[in-house]
Design a protein around this motif. Structure first.
Motif, PDB file in Angstrom:
ATOM      1  N   MET A 471       0.830  -1.211   0.000  1.00  0.00           N
ATOM      2  CA  MET A 471       0.000   0.000   0.000  1.00  0.00           C
ATOM      3  C   MET A 471       0.866   1.263   0.000  1.00  0.00           C
ATOM      4  O   MET A 471       0.412   2.348   0.269  1.00  0.00           O
ATOM      5  CB  MET A 471      -0.953   0.032   1.194  1.00  0.00           C
ATOM      6  CG  MET A 471      -2.054  -1.004   1.155  1.00  0.00           C
ATOM      7  SD  MET A 471      -3.281  -0.641  -0.116  1.00  0.00           S
ATOM      8  CE  MET A 471      -4.138   0.751   0.636  1.00  0.00           C
ATOM      9  N   ASN A 472       2.177   1.082  -0.303  1.00  0.00           N
ATOM     10  CA  ASN A 472       3.132   2.196  -0.246  1.00  0.00           C
ATOM     11  C   ASN A 472       3.088   2.908   1.103  1.00  0.00           C
ATOM     12  O   ASN A 472       3.245   4.130   1.184  1.00  0.00           O
ATOM     13  CB  ASN A 472       2.893   3.172  -1.398  1.00  0.00           C
ATOM     14  CG  ASN A 472       3.282   2.572  -2.732  1.00  0.00           C
ATOM     15  OD1 ASN A 472       4.241   1.819  -2.833  1.00  0.00           O
ATOM     16  ND2 ASN A 472       2.518   2.881  -3.773  1.00  0.00           N
ATOM     17  N   SER A 473       2.848   2.112   2.156  1.00  0.00           N
ATOM     18  CA  SER A 473       2.857   2.678   3.505  1.00  0.00           C
ATOM     19  C   SER A 473       4.283   3.041   3.886  1.00  0.00           C
ATOM     20  O   SER A 473       5.253   2.367   3.504  1.00  0.00           O
ATOM     21  CB  SER A 473       2.254   1.693   4.508  1.00  0.00           C
ATOM     22  OG  SER A 473       3.015   0.501   4.553  1.00  0.00           O
ATOM     23  N   ASP A 475       7.534   3.566   6.095  1.00  0.00           N
ATOM     24  CA  ASP A 475       8.176   2.874   7.216  1.00  0.00           C
ATOM     25  C   ASP A 475       9.621   3.370   7.344  1.00  0.00           C
ATOM     26  O   ASP A 475      10.076   4.202   6.539  1.00  0.00           O
ATOM     27  CB  ASP A 475       8.119   1.356   7.002  1.00  0.00           C
ATOM     28  CG  ASP A 475       8.791   0.905   5.707  1.00  0.00           C
ATOM     29  OD1 ASP A 475       9.628   1.671   5.166  1.00  0.00           O
ATOM     30  OD2 ASP A 475       8.498  -0.205   5.238  1.00  0.00           O
ATOM     31  N   SER A 506       0.398   6.691  -1.435  1.00  0.00           N
ATOM     32  CA  SER A 506       0.769   6.180  -0.112  1.00  0.00           C
ATOM     33  C   SER A 506      -0.447   6.205   0.794  1.00  0.00           C
ATOM     34  O   SER A 506      -1.153   7.212   0.880  1.00  0.00           O
ATOM     35  CB  SER A 506       1.892   7.012   0.521  1.00  0.00           C
ATOM     36  OG  SER A 506       2.135   6.564   1.843  1.00  0.00           O
ATOM     37  N   ALA A 507      -0.655   5.081   1.495  1.00  0.00           N
ATOM     38  CA  ALA A 507      -1.763   5.002   2.450  1.00  0.00           C
ATOM     39  C   ALA A 507      -1.378   5.581   3.798  1.00  0.00           C
ATOM     40  O   ALA A 507      -2.177   5.536   4.741  1.00  0.00           O
ATOM     41  CB  ALA A 507      -2.206   3.549   2.614  1.00  0.00           C
ATOM     42  N   GLY A 508      -0.164   6.123   3.921  1.00  0.00           N
ATOM     43  CA  GLY A 508       0.260   6.739   5.176  1.00  0.00           C
ATOM     44  C   GLY A 508       1.298   5.901   5.891  1.00  0.00           C
ATOM     45  O   GLY A 508       1.865   4.957   5.344  1.00  0.00           O
ATOM     46  N   ASN A 510       3.044   3.214   8.363  1.00  0.00           N
ATOM     47  CA  ASN A 510       2.766   1.798   8.607  1.00  0.00           C
ATOM     48  C   ASN A 510       2.255   1.631  10.037  1.00  0.00           C
ATOM     49  O   ASN A 510       3.035   1.599  10.997  1.00  0.00           O
ATOM     50  CB  ASN A 510       4.036   0.975   8.374  1.00  0.00           C
ATOM     51  CG  ASN A 510       3.776  -0.513   8.428  1.00  0.00           C
ATOM     52  OD1 ASN A 510       2.892  -0.976   9.133  1.00  0.00           O
ATOM     53  ND2 ASN A 510       4.550  -1.266   7.676  1.00  0.00           N
TER      54      ASN A 510
END
Length: 763
Positions: A471-473, A475, A506-508, A510
């Motif tokens: 989710m392109n989170s 990290d 990006s979902a934000g 992680n």
């Protein structure tokens, strides 16, 4: 000649949606029907056909009897009326009397061939007539199939193709004048095959959708969920049209019958989500919502059960080949559907399209497949695929035979080549202004990389930072590569673009790492991540080179914050930006509060000092506002008024690169802002507003705790309007209050619930 004004005739769901999307491009559009339509449905529809409510002002409703003469001002007239040849031709005869000589007329038909539409019409009219087949909903579905003939005016064809590509953001595919064109010809065959084979093998709808879903690179709706979404009653109409126009012996004719269980569903109103239910339904008896699914053998509903197939599990590690070779019924089903569908696609070229690229693009953009039919065959292995077809007594299409040795696509010497129907290979050339990271990655290696991110050279001294985590989170690995890139670029490049080709930018942050650390009591680790994010985003903001963010899809939380720290943003029109931390019991802590305060005080100065900007930021962030388009993001200042918007997703990286290059000469990092915040005056006002919402039952008590934490940051803490605060001061406030609230068990419950269910917890 450019397109300055458009008319759409037919204000049904499709016609109105086309008109709305033309308005999204900033073009005035006349929307005509038998009676003058209203725009109420457009403004209330979900998903919204308009990228911004203000775009409705560009749509002028009218009726055919009174306003046909207004078409003289239109450069393009789109017919989107009922699928009836006689009615369409009657309309065309009227249009021939009023259209300007150079105006283009196109039909949105999905089933009537162009040669039938223009039969008997004047030569000049026919030369300016074509098919422009939009997919529903027009705003969101990227495919546009254009059908023309040898007699079609080439300037008119080029004009419409350019407009649909650049202004409407469409993936324009040239289709031949054959039944169903490209995507629906193959898509209908695929759906019918999948339904018939599921019934034949005794699969449940859940099992079928589990196989024809993620393992095949197809949306998780699979085939039965997709049928519910588009309407089960649509298929008989499409099949009736196909039967009329398909050539004798076509394999689709063998799939044309509607199974009795489905005909019964249609007859009793179970037509999918628009009806009483479909293959899936929600049973609301007893006041609860229970998901049920239909038994394809008996037609009875029971509680939906998750599929448990070893073949699906095998595909997670072994890919598509492991799926189709597995002996269980899921593997058998996968092979039956894929073998027939891919063989059918191979047999249709060059009949439906001149090359395989058009077919692959049509299925990817029209049906949201991750790979097109010929890319799927390459993944399976052309020789192995053909050998298994032959072993099962299926005829090998000539095009498939020609691909046996080298495949449909070859990647060599920095180029990609694709197989032509004559057996030769031709270089794959993207249209001017299209730059895809996927193409570059086939032939180059990254400048820097780790498991979560990579840095690529995209030419002209510009580097591209790509996220590729789930989710392109964001990290620690992504933060690490951002920091490495900032140090690397000055000695090697002159600008940076932050971009990726995932479904979402990006979902934000992680959240899984946050919960893991919390469960182990690793608060020092959480503290380190917050401080690292703040430090690295600040370093990015003041880097000695221009940084352009290029988002598409969701850019949430930390994904929004990185865009707020870029010098500029070139956003895809379908970008959904927001600071959503309050939804999981947190507050923005990587500079999001700081940057929003700066923007609202700089771009939207209002009477009354700093209090209105503070309250506006509180209003936006406290309810986890997400802009529903890039246009709407400018209302909230997630995007600046000067930031760019690209309609065509494939042109985003090239546009962002061009934007970055315009900033290189004499580049200077931004001046650090200073803040004068009202302190307790604003904090009390915000707390009072939140308490009112709690008293009215519109917010929970813990919502108030979160909102008051946010208010403490946005108001500037223990300060008043005469004090001067720096970015460092505001980052310290973000850090302090984040670390306080993250330890609260109610916040951790919200985070855990979001990770488990994908839905917010209102505790």
């Amino acid at each position: 000649m450019d397109i300055h004004k458009v008319a759409v005739i037919g204000a049904g769901v499709m016609g109105a949606g086309i008109a709305a999307h033309i308005a999204n491009a900033g073009i005035p559009v006349l929307l005509l029907d038998i009676t003058t339509p209203t725009l109420d449905k457009l403004l209330k529809a979900d998903p919204a056909p308009l990228m911004h409510p203000k775009n409705a002002r560009l749509i002028t409703p009218g009726n055919i009897d009174d306003h046909l003469a207004a078409l003289r001002d239109c450069d393009w007239i789109i017919e989107a009326i009922v699928e009836n040849l006689a009615i369409k031709q009657e309309l065309y005869r009227k249009l021939a009397t009023v259209r300007r000589a150079d105006a283009v007329v196109s039909s949105n038909t999905s089933s009537i061939p162009l040669h039938e539409l223009i039969a008997g019409l004047p030569d000049d009219f026919a030369a300016h007539c074509m098919i422009t087949h939009f997919f529903n909903p027009p705003r969101y579905m990227r495919l546009l199939e254009i059908v023309s003939r040898a007699q079609t005016d080439q300037d008119a064809l080029a004009k419409i193709s350019y407009f649909c590509d650049h202004k409407l953001g469409k993936g324009v595919v040239t289709a031949n004048d054959t039944p169903g064109f490209i995507a629906n010809r193959i898509g209908i065959f695929w759906i019918q095959t999948a339904i018939h084979e599921a019934i034949a093998l005794g699969l449940t709808v859940e099992e079928a959708d589990a196989v024809i879903g993620k393992p095949m690179g197809i949306p998780k709706t699979g085939v039965f969920g997709l049928s519910d979404l588009v309407g089960i009653d649509l298929m008989p109409h499409l099949m009736h049209s196909m039967k009329h126009s398909l050539p004798a012996g076509d394999a689709l004719l063998e799939k044309a019958n509607i199974p009795p269980v489905i005909q019964t569903m249609i007859d009793t109103g179970y037509t999918g989500r628009k009806g009483k239910g479909g293959f899936y339904r929600l049973n609301r008896d007893g006041g609860e919502k229970v998901k049920e699914s239909i038994n394809l053998q008996t037609g009875e509903y029971s509680v939906s059960q998750a599929a448990k197939l070893d073949s699906v599990k095998a595909s997670r590690d072994g890919g598509l080949q492991a799926l189709v070779s597995h002996p269980d019924k899921g593997g058998q089903y996968a092979w039956r559907v894929l073998s027939q569908t891919l063989r059918y696609a191979a047999a249709l070229v060059p009949d439906i399209a001149d090359d395989i690229c058009a077919v692959d693009t049509a299925m990817k953009l029209g049906y949201n497949w991750r790979l097109g039919p010929f890319e799927l065959i390459d993944q399976l292995g052309v020789a192995a695929f053909a050998q298994r077809l032959a072993a099962e007594g299926m005829e090998i299409p000539p095009l498939l035979e020609k691909a046996r040795e080298q495949g449909f696509y070859r990647h060599e010497a920095g180029e990609t080549f694709y197989l032509q129907p004559d057996g030769t290979y031709t270089p794959l050339q993207r249209p001017a202004g299209v730059l895809l990271l996927a193409d570059l990655k086939r032939h180059t290696t990254p400048l820097l990389e780790n498991d979560a991110a990579s840095l690529w050279d995209i030419g002209d001294g510009v580097a591209c930072l790509e996220f590729h985590s789930k989710m392109n989170s964001l990290d620690p690995q992504i933060l690490e590569l951002i920091e490495e890139s900032i140090a690397f670029i000055p000695n090697n490049h002159q600008a940076l673009v932050i971009y990726n080709e995932g479904s979402n930018f990006s979902a934000g942050a992680n959240l899984g790492l946050l919960v893991f650390a919390a469960q182990l009591g690793g608060w020092d680790e959480v503290d380190n991540i917050v401080r690292a994010g703040q430090r690295i985003y600040q370093t990015l903001k003041y880097a000695p080179f221009p940084v352009v963010g290029a988002p598409s899809g969701m850019a949430l939380g930390g994904g929004c914050e990185i865009l707020l720290h870029c010098d500029a943003v070139q956003a895809h029109a379908e970008t959904y930006i927001g600071l959503i931390e309050t939804g999981v019991g947190l507050i923005p802590s990587w500079g999001g509060c700081k940057e929003m305060l700066h923007r609202w005080s700089s771009f939207r100065k209002r009477p009354g000092g700093f209090l209105p900007p503070v309250l506006k930021c509180f209003e936006i962030i406290s309810v986890a506002t997400v802009a529903k388009s890039a246009q709407e993001a400018k209302d909230y200042l997630f995007l600046r008024p000067t930031d760019g918007i690209t309609m065509n997703r494939d042109r985003l990286l090239a546009d962002a690169k061009a934007h970055a290059l315009t900033m290189v000469a004499n580049y200077q990092p931004p001046e650090p802002p200073v803040f004068h915040l009202p302190g307790a005056t604003a904090r009390v006002a915000m707390e009072m507003a939140v308490n009112d919402f709690v008293a009215q039952g519109k917010a929970t008590p813990y919502d108030a705790v979160i909102a008051n934490t946010l208010a403490a940051v946005l108001s500037g803490g223990d300060t008043d309007i005469t004090d001067t605060l720096s970015e460092t001061d505001l980052l310290a406030l973000e850090h302090q209050h984040f670390m306080q609230i993250v330890r609260n068990p109610a916040t951790l419950a919200r985070v855990s619930h979001m990770l488990e269910t994908g839905k917010p917890l209102r505790n």
